[in-house]
Design a protein around this motif. Structure first.
Motif, PDB file in Angstrom:
ATOM      1  N   SER A 112     -15.694  11.103 -14.672  1.00 16.98           N
ATOM      2  CA  SER A 112     -15.884  10.485 -13.933  1.00 16.98           C
ATOM      3  C   SER A 112     -15.669   8.832 -14.135  1.00 16.98           C
ATOM      4  N   GLN A 113     -16.102   8.591 -15.361  1.00 17.71           N
ATOM      5  CA  GLN A 113     -15.852   7.194 -15.831  1.00 17.71           C
ATOM      6  C   GLN A 113     -14.337   6.828 -15.982  1.00 17.71           C
ATOM      7  N   VAL A 114     -13.645   7.916 -16.421  1.00 20.11           N
ATOM      8  CA  VAL A 114     -11.961   7.565 -16.277  1.00 20.11           C
ATOM      9  C   VAL A 114     -11.690   7.419 -14.914  1.00 20.11           C
ATOM     10  N   VAL A 115     -12.139   8.327 -13.961  1.00 16.93           N
ATOM     11  CA  VAL A 115     -11.470   8.052 -12.398  1.00 16.93           C
ATOM     12  C   VAL A 115     -12.058   6.670 -12.285  1.00 16.93           C
ATOM     13  N   THR A 116     -13.219   6.110 -12.435  1.00 20.11           N
ATOM     14  CA  THR A 116     -13.622   4.752 -12.038  1.00 20.11           C
ATOM     15  C   THR A 116     -12.830   3.796 -12.614  1.00 20.11           C
ATOM     16  N   VAL A 117     -12.333   3.941 -13.775  1.00 18.99           N
ATOM     17  CA  VAL A 117     -11.269   2.936 -14.476  1.00 18.99           C
ATOM     18  C   VAL A 117      -9.930   2.972 -13.607  1.00 18.99           C
ATOM     19  N   VAL A 118      -9.599   4.119 -13.503  1.00 17.54           N
ATOM     20  CA  VAL A 118      -8.141   4.251 -12.625  1.00 17.54           C
ATOM     21  C   VAL A 118      -8.343   3.420 -11.494  1.00 17.54           C
ATOM     22  N   ASP A 119      -9.536   3.846 -10.828  1.00 18.42           N
ATOM     23  CA  ASP A 119      -9.567   2.909  -9.297  1.00 18.42           C
ATOM     24  C   ASP A 119      -9.566   1.487  -9.369  1.00 18.42           C
ATOM     25  N   GLU A 120     -10.230   1.233 -10.551  1.00 18.22           N
ATOM     26  CA  GLU A 120     -10.325  -0.365 -10.798  1.00 18.22           C
ATOM     27  C   GLU A 120      -9.085  -1.106 -11.116  1.00 18.22           C
ATOM     28  N   LEU A 121      -8.232  -0.431 -11.990  1.00 17.00           N
ATOM     29  CA  LEU A 121      -6.793  -0.732 -12.343  1.00 17.00           C
ATOM     30  C   LEU A 121      -6.027  -0.865 -11.228  1.00 17.00           C
ATOM     31  N   THR A 122      -6.182   0.185 -10.341  1.00 12.82           N
ATOM     32  CA  THR A 122      -5.415   0.183  -9.181  1.00 12.82           C
ATOM     33  C   THR A 122      -5.232  -1.017  -8.538  1.00 12.82           C
ATOM     34  N   GLU A 123      -6.468  -1.622  -8.082  1.00 15.98           N
ATOM     35  CA  GLU A 123      -6.877  -2.678  -7.658  1.00 15.98           C
ATOM     36  C   GLU A 123      -6.586  -4.138  -8.260  1.00 15.98           C
ATOM     37  N   THR A 124      -6.645  -4.120  -9.685  1.00 18.12           N
ATOM     38  CA  THR A 124      -6.572  -5.130 -10.362  1.00 18.12           C
ATOM     39  C   THR A 124      -5.207  -5.375 -11.239  1.00 18.12           C
ATOM     40  N   THR A 125      -4.479  -4.469 -11.224  1.00 22.49           N
ATOM     41  CA  THR A 125      -3.321  -4.438 -12.091  1.00 22.49           C
ATOM     42  C   THR A 125      -2.140  -5.203 -11.122  1.00 22.49           C
ATOM     43  N   PRO A 126      -1.636  -6.441 -12.037  1.00 23.87           N
ATOM     44  CA  PRO A 126      -0.417  -7.107 -11.270  1.00 23.87           C
ATOM     45  C   PRO A 126       0.789  -6.188 -10.858  1.00 23.87           C
ATOM     46  N   LEU A 127       1.154  -6.462  -9.622  1.00 23.29           N
ATOM     47  CA  LEU A 127       2.078  -5.764  -8.935  1.00 23.29           C
ATOM     48  C   LEU A 127       3.271  -6.478  -8.233  1.00 23.29           C
ATOM     49  N   ARG A 128       4.412  -6.037  -8.713  1.00 22.59           N
ATOM     50  CA  ARG A 128       5.581  -6.621  -8.012  1.00 22.59           C
ATOM     51  C   ARG A 128       6.540  -5.528  -7.205  1.00 22.59           C
ATOM     52  N   ILE A 129       6.660  -6.042  -6.010  1.00 21.14           N
ATOM     53  CA  ILE A 129       7.449  -4.838  -5.266  1.00 21.14           C
ATOM     54  C   ILE A 129       8.606  -5.938  -4.505  1.00 21.14           C
ATOM     55  N   ALA A 130       9.658  -5.173  -4.985  1.00 20.74           N
ATOM     56  CA  ALA A 130      10.894  -5.804  -4.142  1.00 20.74           C
ATOM     57  C   ALA A 130      11.038  -4.860  -3.193  1.00 20.74           C
ATOM     58  N   LEU A 131      11.091  -5.488  -1.697  1.00 21.00           N
ATOM     59  CA  LEU A 131      11.387  -4.582  -0.601  1.00 21.00           C
ATOM     60  C   LEU A 131      12.989  -4.727  -0.284  1.00 21.00           C
ATOM     61  N   LEU A 132      13.595  -3.678  -0.284  1.00 18.13           N
ATOM     62  CA  LEU A 132      15.018  -3.636  -0.032  1.00 18.13           C
ATOM     63  C   LEU A 132      15.409  -2.763   1.274  1.00 18.13           C
ATOM     64  N   ILE A 133      15.782  -3.637   2.129  1.00 19.96           N
ATOM     65  CA  ILE A 133      15.942  -3.100   3.694  1.00 19.96           C
ATOM     66  C   ILE A 133      17.335  -2.893   4.045  1.00 19.96           C
ATOM     67  N   ASP A 134      17.597  -1.852   4.422  1.00 18.41           N
ATOM     68  CA  ASP A 134      18.893  -1.461   5.129  1.00 18.41           C
ATOM     69  C   ASP A 134      19.102  -2.137   6.410  1.00 18.41           C
ATOM     70  N   ALA A 135      20.220  -3.079   6.563  1.00 15.27           N
ATOM     71  CA  ALA A 135      20.419  -3.705   7.653  1.00 15.27           C
ATOM     72  C   ALA A 135      21.704  -3.352   8.057  1.00 15.27           C
ATOM     73  N   SER A 136      22.275  -1.971   7.828  1.00 14.56           N
ATOM     74  CA  SER A 136      23.231  -1.666   8.473  1.00 14.56           C
ATOM     75  C   SER A 136      23.283  -1.450   9.848  1.00 14.56           C
ATOM     76  N   ALA A 137      24.243  -1.206  10.695  1.00 13.64           N
ATOM     77  CA  ALA A 137      24.252  -0.962  12.099  1.00 13.64           C
ATOM     78  C   ALA A 137      23.284  -0.147  12.675  1.00 13.64           C
ATOM     79  N   SER A 138      23.388   1.232  12.082  1.00 16.12           N
ATOM     80  CA  SER A 138      22.617   2.231  12.378  1.00 16.12           C
ATOM     81  C   SER A 138      20.996   1.749  12.463  1.00 16.12           C
ATOM     82  N   MET A 139      20.654   0.892  11.684  1.00 18.57           N
ATOM     83  CA  MET A 139      19.272   0.796  11.593  1.00 18.57           C
ATOM     84  C   MET A 139      18.780  -0.545  12.619  1.00 18.57           C
ATOM     85  N   LYS A 140      19.765  -0.878  13.462  1.00 17.25           N
ATOM     86  CA  LYS A 140      19.323  -2.108  14.271  1.00 17.25           C
ATOM     87  C   LYS A 140      18.074  -1.487  15.473  1.00 17.25           C
ATOM     88  N   PRO A 141      18.222  -0.338  15.734  1.00 13.22           N
ATOM     89  CA  PRO A 141      17.065  -0.078  16.800  1.00 13.22           C
ATOM     90  C   PRO A 141      15.718  -0.046  16.103  1.00 13.22           C
TER      91      PRO A 141
END
Length: 248
Positions: A112-141
Motif C-alpha cells: 500500500s505504501q508503494v502504491v501511494t508513492v507511485v500515485d504521488e510520483l505520477t502527479e509530481t514527476t516532471p513531464l514533457r509531451i511533444a504533440l505530433l499532429i497529422d495534418a494531411s488532407a484526410s485529417m481535415k474533417p
C-alpha cells in the motif's frame, strides 16, 4: 519523463518507416503513444494496424477512437503512460530487494505504501509531451476534434503538481521539403495552444516516420542545450575558483 503523442489516421506514405522511428524514440527514453482517428473500410484497417505497430515499437499505448472520445482518450493515455513508467522503475527496485519477487509479494502494508508513492510520483514527476499532429488532407474533417482534445489536455497538465511542458508539431510542414513543422516550442504556459490551429495548412502527404524523427531531433538539440549550459556554468565556476586561488 518524455513522451510523443501522435494523433493520426494512419497510412503513412512518405519517407522512413514510422515503426522504425518509434523504436529509435524508445531507445532514447521517449515513449510514443498513438491515438488513431481512422475511417472505416480497407484504409481504416491498414491505418489501425500501423497505429498499433508504431505504439508497440515506441513502448507506448495505442487507441482507435471516434472524434467524440478523443479528448478523454488523450488525457487517459498521457496519465497511464506516466503511471506505467513509474511502476516499471519501482518494480526494478523491488526486484533488487526481493530477487525474483514482485510487488505482489510484499506485505499488504508495504504494498500500500508503494502504491501511494507511485500515485504521488505520477502527479509530481516532471513531464514533457511533444504533440505530433497529422495534418494531411484526410485529417481535415477531424481537426476540430483534435483542437478541442489538445485544449483539454493542456488544462489537465496545468492541474498537475509537477512541472509539465508541451511542444506541438504538425506534419507535413508548410512546404514540400519540410517533413514536420514546430508550431509551439517547449512551454509550461498552455495558453498559446489556443492560437495554434489557425496556422495549420492541411496537405496531401503523410510522412509519419520523418515527422517522428524530426521530433526526436528537437529532443536531442534541447538536451544538447542543457548540457552546453551546464558546461558553461561549470567552466565559469572553475574560472572563478582559479582566480580566487590565484588572488589568495
Amino acid at each position: 519523463m518524455k513522451q510523443i503523442m501522435l494523433i493520426t489516421d494512419g497510412c503513412s506514405n512518405v519517407g522512413e518507416s514510422p515503426v522504425l522511428a518509434a523504436a529509435h524514440a524508445l531507445q532514447e527514453g521517449i515513449t510514443v503513444n498513438v491515438v488513431g482517428v481512422v475511417d472505416y473500410g480497407t484504409i481504416g484497417e491498414l491505418g489501425s494496424r500501423e497505429i498499433a505497430d508504431i505504439a508497440k515499437a515506441g513502448g507506448g499505448l495505442s487507441r482507435i477512437v471516434g472524434t467524440p472520445q478523443l479528448a478523454q482518450t488523450i488525457q487517459m493515455m498521457t496519465r497511464k503512460t506516466v503511471v506505467q513508467t513509474i511502476q516499471q522503475a519501482v518494480n526494478k527496485e523491488v526486484k533488487k530487494i526481493l530477487g525474483d519477487g514482485s510487488l505482489d509479494q510484499l506485505p499488504p502494508v508495504q504494498r500500500s505504501q508503494v502504491v501511494t508513492v507511485v500515485d504521488e510520483l505520477t502527479e509530481t514527476t516532471p513531464l514533457r509531451i511533444a504533440l505530433l499532429i497529422d495534418a494531411s488532407a484526410s485529417m481535415k474533417p477531424k481537426l476540430g476534434a483534435v483542437e478541442d482534445a489538445i485544449r483539454d489536455l493542456a488544462l489537465s497538465l496545468e492541474a498537475r503538481e509537477g512541472k509539465s511542458e508541451i511542444a506541438v508539431f504538425h506534419y507535413p510542414g508548410n512546404n514540400s521539403s519540410e517533413d514536420a513543422k514546430l508550431d509551439l516550442d517547449w512551454t509550461h504556459d498552455m495558453s498559446g495552444i489556443r492560437t495554434l490551429f489557425s496556422k495549420l495548412h492541411m496537405r496531401g502527404a503523410t510522412p509519419t516516420g520523418p515527422a517522428i524523427f524530426k521530433v526526436l531531433e528537437h529532443y536531442r538539440y534541447d538536451t544538447l542545450d542543457e548540457h552546453r549550459g551546464r558546461r558553461l556554468r561549470d567552466d565559469h565556476d572553475e574560472r572563478e575558483g582559479m582566480i580566487g586561488g590565484y588572488v589568495v
